[in-house]
Design a protein around this motif. Sequence first.
Motif, PDB file in Angstrom:
ATOM      1  N   ASN A  62      -1.743   0.861  -0.686  1.00 63.97           N
ATOM      2  CA  ASN A  62      -2.014   0.130  -1.916  1.00 63.97           C
ATOM      3  C   ASN A  62      -0.953  -0.962  -2.118  1.00 63.97           C
ATOM      4  O   ASN A  62       0.236  -0.663  -2.173  1.00 63.97           O
ATOM      5  N   ALA A  87       0.008  -2.514  -4.710  1.00 59.56           N
ATOM      6  CA  ALA A  87       0.822  -2.297  -5.912  1.00 59.56           C
ATOM      7  C   ALA A  87       1.972  -1.335  -5.630  1.00 59.56           C
ATOM      8  O   ALA A  87       3.027  -1.413  -6.255  1.00 59.56           O
ATOM      9  N   ARG A 121       6.106 -10.154  -5.126  1.00 55.79           N
ATOM     10  CA  ARG A 121       4.663 -10.361  -5.217  1.00 55.79           C
ATOM     11  C   ARG A 121       4.001 -10.107  -3.871  1.00 55.79           C
ATOM     12  O   ARG A 121       4.525 -10.490  -2.831  1.00 55.79           O
ATOM     13  N   CYS A 175       3.815   6.183  -8.887  1.00 45.19           N
ATOM     14  CA  CYS A 175       2.539   5.684  -8.348  1.00 45.19           C
ATOM     15  C   CYS A 175       1.601   6.807  -7.977  1.00 45.19           C
ATOM     16  O   CYS A 175       0.407   6.587  -7.791  1.00 45.19           O
TER      17      CYS A 175
END
Length: 179
Positions: free
Chosen positions: A22, A24, A35, A177
């Motif tokens: 993922n 993120a 980013r 997460c």
Amino acid sequence: MKLAGSAVLGIDRDRVWSALQNPAVLVRTIPGCERLEETGPDTYRMTVTAGVASIKGVYQGEVALSEPEAPERFVLRARGQGAPGTVDATVEIRLSEVEGGTRIDYDAEAVIGGMIGGVGQRMLGVGREEDGGGVLLRRGEPPRRRGDSRSGLRPGLRPGLRSDPRARLLRARLRPCLR
């Protein structure tokens, strides 16, 4: 420059595998990464702020996940360039089941060029030792200290969990997460 380390998470391997795929979550584990933008399957555009000593800068580049063998291993390749120089890194990540969770092992090799590379491998080696390896430390975080050198464990850690600061940081970054 070569770096290696491991961490044990009290989470099953399939969940850890999914989290590491993922973007993120990946943005939290890549040092200085601000980013990640998906540009294709398993390929991302990245912005990273990093440096050595007084030479710091912003790097633009790409990250690609390759050679997946779910849920056991994959390779992360990152390339970036900025005013201070270039960075080309390959990280092999392996996940194995252990009692009560998942062990994450990683082996990284980075080639640093340009002005930042000119600081010298000796300087990079000193910085690596001071920050506990650097692979999982983001900019602005203070160096970490090792625990009791006789046992390799900090007082209060249960056996099987290393006191390595990289392992503690990786666990801290992934836990939110995976909840």
